[in-house]
Design a protein around this motif. Sequence first.
Motif, PDB file in Angstrom:
ATOM      1  N   UNK A   1       0.651  -1.001  -0.226  1.00 29.33           N
ATOM      2  CA  UNK A   1      -0.132  -0.001  -0.185  1.00 29.33           C
ATOM      3  C   UNK A   1       0.586   1.437   0.299  1.00 29.33           C
ATOM      4  N   UNK A   2       2.225   0.968   1.106  1.00 34.63           N
ATOM      5  CA  UNK A   2       2.823   2.621   0.993  1.00 34.63           C
ATOM      6  C   UNK A   2       3.333   2.547  -0.957  1.00 34.63           C
ATOM      7  N   UNK A   3       3.751   1.516  -1.339  1.00 30.65           N
ATOM      8  CA  UNK A   3       4.327   1.511  -2.884  1.00 30.65           C
ATOM      9  C   UNK A   3       3.547   2.409  -4.202  1.00 30.65           C
ATOM     10  N   UNK A   4       1.993   1.724  -3.369  1.00 31.91           N
ATOM     11  CA  UNK A   4       0.560   2.324  -3.890  1.00 31.91           C
ATOM     12  C   UNK A   4       0.543   3.976  -3.948  1.00 31.91           C
ATOM     13  N   UNK A   5       0.728   4.625  -3.007  1.00 35.69           N
ATOM     14  CA  UNK A   5      -0.296   5.784  -2.014  1.00 35.69           C
ATOM     15  C   UNK A   5       1.527   6.365  -1.884  1.00 35.69           C
ATOM     16  N   UNK A   6       2.656   6.458  -2.699  1.00 33.55           N
ATOM     17  CA  UNK A   6       3.544   7.453  -3.010  1.00 33.55           C
ATOM     18  C   UNK A   6       4.266   8.647  -4.236  1.00 33.55           C
ATOM     19  N   UNK A   7       3.869   9.531  -2.896  1.00 41.24           N
ATOM     20  CA  UNK A   7       3.200  10.706  -3.935  1.00 41.24           C
ATOM     21  C   UNK A   7       4.348  11.219  -5.220  1.00 41.24           C
ATOM     22  N   UNK A   8       3.726  12.246  -6.031  1.00 40.29           N
ATOM     23  CA  UNK A   8       4.274  12.037  -6.800  1.00 40.29           C
ATOM     24  C   UNK A   8       4.937  13.204  -7.011  1.00 40.29           C
ATOM     25  N   UNK A   9       6.445  12.379  -8.180  1.00 40.89           N
ATOM     26  CA  UNK A   9       7.432  13.418  -8.507  1.00 40.89           C
ATOM     27  C   UNK A   9       7.152  14.914  -8.897  1.00 40.89           C
ATOM     28  N   UNK A  10       6.113  15.201  -9.549  1.00 40.48           N
ATOM     29  CA  UNK A  10       6.025  16.308 -10.052  1.00 40.48           C
ATOM     30  C   UNK A  10       5.696  17.643  -8.647  1.00 40.48           C
ATOM     31  N   UNK A  11       5.057  16.999  -7.545  1.00 37.47           N
ATOM     32  CA  UNK A  11       5.249  17.437  -6.186  1.00 37.47           C
ATOM     33  C   UNK A  11       5.842  17.799  -5.546  1.00 37.47           C
ATOM     34  N   UNK A  12       7.775  17.578  -5.421  1.00 40.42           N
ATOM     35  CA  UNK A  12       8.552  17.891  -4.812  1.00 40.42           C
ATOM     36  C   UNK A  12       8.572  18.646  -4.253  1.00 40.42           C
ATOM     37  N   UNK A  13       8.007  20.085  -5.265  1.00 42.97           N
ATOM     38  CA  UNK A  13       8.742  21.009  -3.966  1.00 42.97           C
ATOM     39  C   UNK A  13       7.477  21.663  -3.258  1.00 42.97           C
TER      40      UNK A  13
END
Length: 312
Positions: free
Chosen positions: A255-267
């Motif tokens: 579930x954690x792997x599926x829920x990881x945040x988008x790279x686009x939002x790293x800022x």
Amino acid sequence: MTVTTTAATLYTCDETRWQAVRDRDARADGHFCYVVTTTGVYSRPSCTVRLALRENVRFFPTPEDARAEGYRPCRRCCPDDSGRHAAAAEAVARACGIIDEAPLPPSLDELARKVGYSRFHFHRLFKSFTGITPHAYLAAARARRVREALPLSGTIADAVYSSGFGSGGHFYAAAPEILGMTPKAYRAGGDGTDIRYTVAGSSLGPVLVAVTDKGVCGVLTGDEGPALLLRLRTMFRQARLVPADEDFAAAVDVAVREAEPPQLGRELPLRIRRSAFAVRMRRTVPTVVVPAGQPGPGRGPRPGVPVCTPPA
């Protein structure tokens, strides 16, 4: 002599470039871009668009090189305009701040107008950066407020209405999803409740997931494992806390792997990324383990197999 590998030398061959695209590696941004020939679009390596087939991908040193061959920029990651990307991230962060601080839920039109976008563009932008919709973030903020208010307010009704719920009926219908137990039990520190928990690793640090037989009662981030467990014990001082078994812990890892945040939002600010991550975790984490010999929905009897609650 020590040889230092820099990003400039790391992404000079197609093999390492393709690996960066597969990993959505933000460190590769600015060193090359890639084109999906079937769509005619070029993107940053970290773009969260669906991964194309390798045979349909070409690499270019710069966006200008891709554009010179007639390809067009991705509208999701904006490879030509880092300034526009930063402005979009700032707008999403500002919208999250408005949601977090608003005493009453703002409408999507109101949010979009305040940060300078159309309703449609803002909705798409927000989801691209956070992985959830503005409505889901708003609902999570309201849920967080009611969880904080329940132990402190004079009555359950006081906590419900002060948190932005329009009616008691609306809150009670959503209570199992929000609290993982009855409001009365939550208010009493989990009195009479068995809570299973496990700690998993994520890109944002350790995450503790706690569930009851009714649903998820906690997704905690921001500390190391022992500190997260102490927070859980403080929240549910009257509950019986039980470490999860291996099957459940493994299912939470998935579930954690599926829920990881988008790279686009790293800022985005870390608190926003963690809040959105917790929303996605609550949607993807399994909440029930099938007792031995009993079938889960649509399954044959498989002892100890986690049954995942489908996303809302």
